[in-house]
Design a protein around this motif. Sequence first.
Motif, PDB file in Angstrom:
ATOM      1  N   GLY A  87       0.810  -1.208   0.000  1.00 38.53           N
ATOM      2  CA  GLY A  87       0.000   0.000   0.000  1.00 38.53           C
ATOM      3  C   GLY A  87       0.841   1.255   0.000  1.00 38.53           C
ATOM      4  O   GLY A  87       0.688   2.131  -0.847  1.00 38.53           O
ATOM      5  N   SER A  88       1.791   1.328   0.928  1.00 35.64           N
ATOM      6  CA  SER A  88       2.618   2.529   1.065  1.00 35.64           C
ATOM      7  C   SER A  88       3.712   2.596   0.011  1.00 35.64           C
ATOM      8  O   SER A  88       4.148   3.683  -0.372  1.00 35.64           O
ATOM      9  CB  SER A  88       3.270   2.573   2.447  1.00 35.64           C
ATOM     10  N   GLY A  89       4.198   1.440  -0.417  1.00 34.35           N
ATOM     11  CA  GLY A  89       5.331   1.402  -1.328  1.00 34.35           C
ATOM     12  C   GLY A  89       6.638   1.775  -0.670  1.00 34.35           C
ATOM     13  O   GLY A  89       7.631   2.038  -1.341  1.00 34.35           O
ATOM     14  N   GLU A  90       6.649   1.778   0.666  1.00 29.60           N
ATOM     15  CA  GLU A  90       7.836   2.212   1.408  1.00 29.60           C
ATOM     16  C   GLU A  90       8.358   1.175   2.397  1.00 29.60           C
ATOM     17  O   GLU A  90       9.322   1.447   3.104  1.00 29.60           O
ATOM     18  CB  GLU A  90       7.540   3.519   2.154  1.00 29.60           C
ATOM     19  N   THR A  91       7.757   0.009   2.482  1.00 31.68           N
ATOM     20  CA  THR A  91       8.209  -1.016   3.422  1.00 31.68           C
ATOM     21  C   THR A  91       9.653  -1.396   3.093  1.00 31.68           C
ATOM     22  O   THR A  91       9.943  -1.841   1.977  1.00 31.68           O
ATOM     23  CB  THR A  91       7.288  -2.256   3.360  1.00 31.68           C
ATOM     24  N   LYS A  92      10.550  -1.178   4.042  1.00 32.25           N
ATOM     25  CA  LYS A  92      11.993  -1.294   3.801  1.00 32.25           C
ATOM     26  C   LYS A  92      12.403  -2.657   3.243  1.00 32.25           C
ATOM     27  O   LYS A  92      13.214  -2.733   2.319  1.00 32.25           O
ATOM     28  CB  LYS A  92      12.797  -0.996   5.080  1.00 32.25           C
ATOM     29  N   ALA A 110       4.605  -2.953  -9.351  1.00 29.26           N
ATOM     30  CA  ALA A 110       4.067  -2.549  -8.047  1.00 29.26           C
ATOM     31  C   ALA A 110       2.550  -2.539  -8.119  1.00 29.26           C
ATOM     32  O   ALA A 110       1.969  -2.004  -9.068  1.00 29.26           O
ATOM     33  CB  ALA A 110       4.574  -1.165  -7.670  1.00 29.26           C
ATOM     34  N   VAL A 111       1.927  -3.137  -7.136  1.00 31.81           N
ATOM     35  CA  VAL A 111       0.486  -3.019  -6.917  1.00 31.81           C
ATOM     36  C   VAL A 111       0.377  -2.234  -5.626  1.00 31.81           C
ATOM     37  O   VAL A 111       0.718  -2.743  -4.552  1.00 31.81           O
ATOM     38  CB  VAL A 111      -0.186  -4.408  -6.833  1.00 31.81           C
ATOM     39  N   THR A 112      -0.074  -0.976  -5.721  1.00 39.26           N
ATOM     40  CA  THR A 112       0.106  -0.048  -4.609  1.00 39.26           C
ATOM     41  C   THR A 112      -0.918   1.078  -4.616  1.00 39.26           C
ATOM     42  O   THR A 112      -1.529   1.362  -5.653  1.00 39.26           O
ATOM     43  CB  THR A 112       1.536   0.556  -4.670  1.00 39.26           C
ATOM     44  N   ILE A 113      -1.067   1.716  -3.485  1.00 42.53           N
ATOM     45  CA  ILE A 113      -1.837   2.962  -3.382  1.00 42.53           C
ATOM     46  C   ILE A 113      -0.968   4.125  -3.863  1.00 42.53           C
ATOM     47  O   ILE A 113      -1.472   5.129  -4.338  1.00 42.53           O
ATOM     48  CB  ILE A 113      -2.243   3.228  -1.910  1.00 42.53           C
ATOM     49  N   SER A 114       0.353   3.951  -3.764  1.00 38.53           N
ATOM     50  CA  SER A 114       1.311   5.055  -3.882  1.00 38.53           C
ATOM     51  C   SER A 114       2.286   4.885  -5.043  1.00 38.53           C
ATOM     52  O   SER A 114       3.429   4.464  -4.843  1.00 38.53           O
ATOM     53  CB  SER A 114       2.099   5.156  -2.575  1.00 38.53           C
ATOM     54  N   PRO A 115       1.882   5.246  -6.264  1.00 35.50           N
ATOM     55  CA  PRO A 115       2.774   5.084  -7.413  1.00 35.50           C
ATOM     56  C   PRO A 115       4.055   5.907  -7.324  1.00 35.50           C
ATOM     57  O   PRO A 115       5.056   5.544  -7.931  1.00 35.50           O
ATOM     58  CB  PRO A 115       1.941   5.548  -8.602  1.00 35.50           C
ATOM     59  N   ASN A 116       4.052   7.009  -6.573  1.00 36.17           N
ATOM     60  CA  ASN A 116       5.236   7.853  -6.456  1.00 36.17           C
ATOM     61  C   ASN A 116       6.146   7.449  -5.301  1.00 36.17           C
ATOM     62  O   ASN A 116       7.082   8.164  -4.960  1.00 36.17           O
ATOM     63  CB  ASN A 116       4.835   9.327  -6.313  1.00 36.17           C
ATOM     64  N   SER A 117       5.883   6.299  -4.715  1.00 36.05           N
ATOM     65  CA  SER A 117       6.680   5.793  -3.594  1.00 36.05           C
ATOM     66  C   SER A 117       8.019   5.259  -4.106  1.00 36.05           C
ATOM     67  O   SER A 117       8.268   5.167  -5.308  1.00 36.05           O
ATOM     68  CB  SER A 117       5.918   4.666  -2.904  1.00 36.05           C
TER      69      SER A 117
END
Length: 185
Positions: A87-92, A110-117
């Motif tokens: 979702g966040s695209g930021e999980t380390k 990426a399957v995500t809420i946050s394409p710019n992550s």
Amino acid sequence: MKTSQYFSEVVQELSRNTELISDDEAEKLLNQMLESKKIFIVGAGRSGLIGKSFVMRLMHMGLDAYAVGETVTANLEESDLLIVGSGSGETKTLVAIAEKAKRLGGTVAAVTISPNSTIGKLSDIIVKLPGAPKEQSEGNYKTIQPMGSLFEQTMLVFFDALILRMMEKKGLDSNKMYGKHANLE
């Protein structure tokens, strides 16, 4: 509210989400899946569990698919695809896996809420799913559900819709797929 009322609201939220998902993005991911030698899925927490259910259906279709981190997961090579559900695209940990897949020459989706992550920026293919971030004070998408539940549910249904589209393209039906179902249960 009664449980049935909450259930109804959750279903309405999911229904509203269907119109917010790009068919072009979904088709691009589907075509890459069909072109890839092996498909790897990774996610953390509930997203990871949903990814594993997707891997199972891909296996039922006869595709070479793996959940990253399992003891039976193959090695990623240049002709392979990594799908990251985040979702966040930021999980380390997921960022590190996506970076490694890129270094190995794989395609990253990426399957995500946050394409710019961070993960979105590393990806060759992005499917943006609607949903609220875990920290619902961020963003403007509202849901009655806690944390990332709406994203996770949307991802599950999206992956099932991809399976149906792939079945159509490959001329498969449920009976043909059942032949690959576990039989030691």
